[in-house]
Design a protein around this motif. Structure first.
Motif, PDB file in Angstrom:
ATOM      1  N   THR A 206       7.352  -2.043  16.206  1.00 12.16           N
ATOM      2  CA  THR A 206       7.464  -1.239  17.430  1.00 12.16           C
ATOM      3  C   THR A 206       7.836   0.218  17.199  1.00 12.16           C
ATOM      4  N   ASP A 207       8.755   0.487  16.288  1.00 15.11           N
ATOM      5  CA  ASP A 207       9.255   1.852  16.134  1.00 15.11           C
ATOM      6  C   ASP A 207       8.636   2.602  14.953  1.00 15.11           C
ATOM      7  N   SER A 208       7.556   2.061  14.413  1.00 13.82           N
ATOM      8  CA  SER A 208       6.888   2.714  13.277  1.00 13.82           C
ATOM      9  C   SER A 208       5.392   2.843  13.524  1.00 13.82           C
ATOM     10  N   THR A 209       5.000   2.919  14.789  1.00 19.66           N
ATOM     11  CA  THR A 209       3.570   2.915  15.116  1.00 19.66           C
ATOM     12  C   THR A 209       2.850   4.186  14.669  1.00 19.66           C
ATOM     13  N   ASP A 210       3.600   5.262  14.395  1.00 23.64           N
ATOM     14  CA  ASP A 210       2.928   6.478  13.935  1.00 23.64           C
ATOM     15  C   ASP A 210       2.371   6.333  12.521  1.00 23.64           C
ATOM     16  N   ALA A 211       2.723   5.247  11.841  1.00 21.81           N
ATOM     17  CA  ALA A 211       2.172   4.982  10.501  1.00 21.81           C
ATOM     18  C   ALA A 211       0.864   4.197  10.562  1.00 21.81           C
ATOM     19  N   PHE A 212       0.515   3.673  11.725  1.00 17.69           N
ATOM     20  CA  PHE A 212      -0.643   2.781  11.819  1.00 17.69           C
ATOM     21  C   PHE A 212      -1.960   3.456  11.447  1.00 17.69           C
ATOM     22  N   GLY A 213      -2.095   4.752  11.760  1.00 21.58           N
ATOM     23  CA  GLY A 213      -3.369   5.419  11.546  1.00 21.58           C
ATOM     24  C   GLY A 213      -3.834   5.423  10.105  1.00 21.58           C
ATOM     25  N   SER A 214      -2.894   5.368   9.149  1.00 27.41           N
ATOM     26  CA  SER A 214      -3.253   5.422   7.729  1.00 27.41           C
ATOM     27  C   SER A 214      -3.466   4.039   7.116  1.00 27.41           C
TER      28      SER A 214
ATOM     29  N   ALA B 214       0.847  -1.191   0.000  1.00 27.76           N
ATOM     30  CA  ALA B 214       0.000   0.000   0.000  1.00 27.76           C
ATOM     31  C   ALA B 214       0.881   1.239   0.000  1.00 27.76           C
ATOM     32  N   THR B 215       0.352   2.319  -0.564  1.00 25.50           N
ATOM     33  CA  THR B 215       1.000   3.620  -0.516  1.00 25.50           C
ATOM     34  C   THR B 215       0.207   4.498   0.436  1.00 25.50           C
ATOM     35  N   VAL B 216       0.892   5.066   1.427  1.00 27.19           N
ATOM     36  CA  VAL B 216       0.220   5.798   2.501  1.00 27.19           C
ATOM     37  C   VAL B 216       0.942   7.125   2.738  1.00 27.19           C
ATOM     38  N   PRO B 217       0.321   8.043   3.493  1.00 26.03           N
ATOM     39  CA  PRO B 217       1.014   9.290   3.844  1.00 26.03           C
ATOM     40  C   PRO B 217       2.287   9.007   4.653  1.00 26.03           C
ATOM     41  N   LEU B 218       3.288   9.812   4.447  1.00 28.20           N
ATOM     42  CA  LEU B 218       4.561   9.637   5.130  1.00 28.20           C
ATOM     43  C   LEU B 218       4.451  10.052   6.591  1.00 28.20           C
ATOM     44  N   SER B 219       4.944   9.206   7.487  1.00 23.07           N
ATOM     45  CA  SER B 219       4.995   9.529   8.913  1.00 23.07           C
ATOM     46  C   SER B 219       6.438   9.824   9.310  1.00 23.07           C
ATOM     47  N   ALA B 220       6.628  10.379  10.501  1.00 24.95           N
ATOM     48  CA  ALA B 220       7.952  10.805  10.938  1.00 24.95           C
ATOM     49  C   ALA B 220       8.928   9.635  11.056  1.00 24.95           C
ATOM     50  N   SER B 221       8.456   8.516  11.591  1.00 20.29           N
ATOM     51  CA  SER B 221       9.373   7.393  11.788  1.00 20.29           C
ATOM     52  C   SER B 221       9.830   6.804  10.459  1.00 20.29           C
ATOM     53  N   VAL B 222       8.945   6.772   9.477  1.00 21.89           N
ATOM     54  CA  VAL B 222       9.308   6.226   8.169  1.00 21.89           C
ATOM     55  C   VAL B 222      10.253   7.186   7.454  1.00 21.89           C
ATOM     56  N   ALA B 223      10.015   8.483   7.609  1.00 21.36           N
ATOM     57  CA  ALA B 223      10.924   9.463   7.020  1.00 21.36           C
ATOM     58  C   ALA B 223      12.323   9.351   7.613  1.00 21.36           C
TER      59      ALA B 223
END
Length: 379
Positions: free
Chosen positions: A244-252, A180-189
């Protein structure tokens, strides 16, 4: 319809086909690229490792390709939520660039050089005389006669079938991939992170550009319907068990469009016959965990361009050069396929995966590595 002629016909307008067409046209060959789709293919990897970048640099394309890409030099690996190792890429790292954008750049270069493209043109018939391909008939009724034919038309290659070259395809039945392609989150950036679980799941999150990220999820196929088919299982809840360290991406993730990907390895019995050769996934396919498929294909195209140009239309010389310079690539591909198999079958087992992981192949591929190969870095 009338029959037209060219020096080289390339079937397939993906990365390998377009890059080969560009190299050949620059050397004065009349090249026709045949693509069954209506435009440049969009499905492919988003990564170019150092070997592939060096190939592009040799042909003056590095700056163009890198202009809007993302450079990364580190991937962190996790198992059951805990970081286990890091892999650092020296000399500027690797490049992330959406596959379609990358191919469109090469296609634009081809167009400026005068390469002819035929879209919406499937191969209807292949006429042979012995091992030599004499004539290609396209779905629109047009016919093409070429001194050399290159099948860069994927794992279901029409050219490979016409040549009666044996193939062995091995699907990775225990791992179904979705993307999937999703909005970029801080941890992924911040960092590319690849997560594995003892239960046979994986998740890979990385940025595509300043706004978007790509998320790959791999899971046992028997769980796919429950998670993605409306079976009631929550993707986010399942990912929380090991991501664990990419949970800010879960919302999308719940609202994302998840596309299934069937992954197989492919080995073939020969890479050429007569005046025809295979390139890219018409010749080999490895597990995407290696991250090296596109880099190997670019190098293979470079070799093919050298061989075809050196043969100068001499069919006997072409066959000798393909045998001497191109067929040996099967050994390098076999090593890469075996490596992908090892990663795909051990990632659920932390110790087995770390034993299987080879930094030399992951970073340099089959290029000659420096005397000191950067190792996996312990966390």
């Amino acid at each position: 319809m009338a029959t037209t002629s060219c020096d080289v016909a390339i079937v397939g307008a993906g990365l390998g086909g377009c890059f080969l067409a560009l190299l050949l046209r620059r050397r004065g060959q009349r090249v026709v690229v045949i693509e069954q789709g209506p435009s440049i293919p969009s499905a492919g990897a988003d990564f170019l490792k150092p070997p592939g970048l060096r190939v592009l640099a040799r042909h003056g394309l590095a700056e163009l390709v890198e202009r809007h890409g993302l450079r990364r030099d580190l991937i962190r690996y996790y198992h059951d939520g805990e970081p286990i190792r890091e892999c650092r890429f020296p000399d500027g790292g690797f490049l992330i660039r959406p596959y379609r954008e990358l191919v469109e750049l090469i296609y634009a270069c081809c167009a400026m050089e005068g390469v002819e493209f035929c879209f919406d043109a499937a191969i209807e018939r292949v006429e042979r005389e012995g091992d030599r391909i004499e004539l290609l008939t396209l779905s629109d009724g047009s016919r093409l006669r070429a001194d050399v034919v290159v099948g860069a038309d994927g794992t279901k290659s029409a050219i490979r079938r016409a040549l009666d070259i044996d193939q062995v395809a091995m699907p990775y039945d225990r791992l179904l991939m979705r993307v999937a392609t999703v909005p970029l989150s801080a941890s992924v950036a911040q960092l590319n992170r690849l997560y594995f679980s003892s239960g046979g799941w994986l998740a890979y999150l990385y940025p595509l550009d300043r706004d978007q990220a790509r998320v790959f999820v791999g899971l046992p196929p028997e769980q796919d319907d429950a998670v993605f088919g409306g079976g009631g299982a929550s993707l986010v809840d399942l990912l929380r068990g090991f991501v664990t360290d990419s949970t800010d991406a879960f919302g999308s993730l719940p609202a994302a469009a998840w596309h299934p990907i069937r992954v197989s390895s492919l080995r073939v019995g020969a890479y050429h016959k007569g005046n025809a050769a295979l390139l890219g996934s018409a010749a080999f396919a490895c597990h995407p965990m290696t991250g090296m498929g596109m880099s190997y294909t670019l190098y293979d195209a470079e070799i093919l361009a050298d061989v075809i140009s050196a043969a100068g239309g001499d069919q006997a010389l072409l066959d000798k050069l393909l045998q001497a310079r191109y067929e040996p690539r099967r050994q390098a591909h076999r090593q890469l396929i075996d490596y992908g198999d090892a990663l795909a079958t051990t990632f659920h087992d932390r110790r087995a995966y770390l034993r299987a992981f080879r930094a030399d192949l992951h970073i340099y591929g089959d290029e000659a590595a420096p005397r000191t190969t950067p190792a996996l870095q312990p966390i």
